[in-house]
Design an enzyme around this catalytic site. Sequence first.
Site, PDB file in Angstrom:
ATOM      1  N   ARG A 102      15.132  -2.431 -16.838  1.00  0.00           N
ATOM      2  CA  ARG A 102      13.638  -2.188 -17.247  1.00  0.00           C
ATOM      3  C   ARG A 102      12.828  -0.882 -16.062  1.00  0.00           C
ATOM      4  O   ARG A 102      11.554  -1.579 -15.509  1.00  0.00           O
ATOM      5  CB  ARG A 102      12.995  -3.798 -16.632  1.00  0.00           C
ATOM      6  CG  ARG A 102      13.514  -4.779 -17.082  1.00  0.00           C
ATOM      7  CD  ARG A 102      13.624  -5.865 -18.457  1.00  0.00           C
ATOM      8  NE  ARG A 102      14.012  -6.130 -18.866  1.00  0.00           N
ATOM      9  CZ  ARG A 102      13.696  -6.491 -20.027  1.00  0.00           C
ATOM     10  NH1 ARG A 102      12.813  -6.452 -20.850  1.00  0.00           N
ATOM     11  NH2 ARG A 102      14.684  -6.906 -21.242  1.00  0.00           N
ATOM     12  N   LEU A 103      13.146  -0.419 -15.796  1.00  0.00           N
ATOM     13  CA  LEU A 103      13.107   0.539 -15.372  1.00  0.00           C
ATOM     14  C   LEU A 103      12.215   1.739 -16.126  1.00  0.00           C
ATOM     15  O   LEU A 103      12.781   2.476 -16.074  1.00  0.00           O
ATOM     16  CB  LEU A 103      13.461   0.887 -14.296  1.00  0.00           C
ATOM     17  CG  LEU A 103      13.678   0.329 -13.174  1.00  0.00           C
ATOM     18  CD1 LEU A 103      15.056   1.236 -12.152  1.00  0.00           C
ATOM     19  CD2 LEU A 103      12.881  -0.207 -11.973  1.00  0.00           C
TER      20      LEU A 103
END
Length: 201
Positions: A178-179
């Site tokens: 989720r970066l």
Amino acid sequence: MAERSGKFAGEDPFALARSWLAEAEASEINDPNAIALSTVDASGMPNARMVLLKDITDDAFIFYTNYESAKAQEIEQAQAAAFVMHWKSLRRQVRVRGTVVREDGPRADEYYASRSLKSRLGAWASKQSRPLKNRATLMAEVARVTAQHGTNPKRPPFWGGYRITPVEIEFWADGDFRLHDRYRWRRENPSQPWQIDRLNP
Ligand SMILES: Cc1cc2nc3c(=O)[nH]c(=O)nc-3n(C[C@H](O)[C@H](O)[C@H](O)COP(=O)(O)O)c2cc1C
């Protein structure tokens, strides 16, 4: 901005949007140009629906619709709109916010003329967003406008394009854990230069 490269390369956000859309055209199962168009009504209540993005010019995003529809009333009142495109196959999104004016000149005539005859007549027949008693009523209206306008209908005066001139465009690409990567082009108004920022995911 040295670190911006690969799929985010380039200074022109319109060129970048066109290039991402071209990639999506090769990988999406259908409607890669579908956008969720967001408007706000006179009371401030938001609204959203899908439409098809038909053009990305050097300075605007263009879609077509009925000028008497709910979305048209909301756009004309606020003179602004936003949209998002999301491609599941690419795990990417593009977000756009901007001011809106009608695209109802030769470009709209040309696009209308490029559509199938049934679609052109459908535009005449549909009182978009207003209540419809039943499907038979709509089909009777299609028959009526077909008899009236024949095989070469003109673009209805109540149907045409809207041109969204952005003040903000954000490109988002899925990252591990989720970066995600986000880059935002922003300007105070369309006569100002873009400022480009990387954003936290
Ligand atoms: C994939 C997709 C594409 C659509 N494209 C358009 C379009 O280009 N123009 C349009 O007026 N409606 C389009 N529609 C229908 C709109 O979502 C909506 O039902 C209609 O425009 C009425 O919206 P309104 O009552 O908010 O004005 C599309 C719907 C879907 C699901």
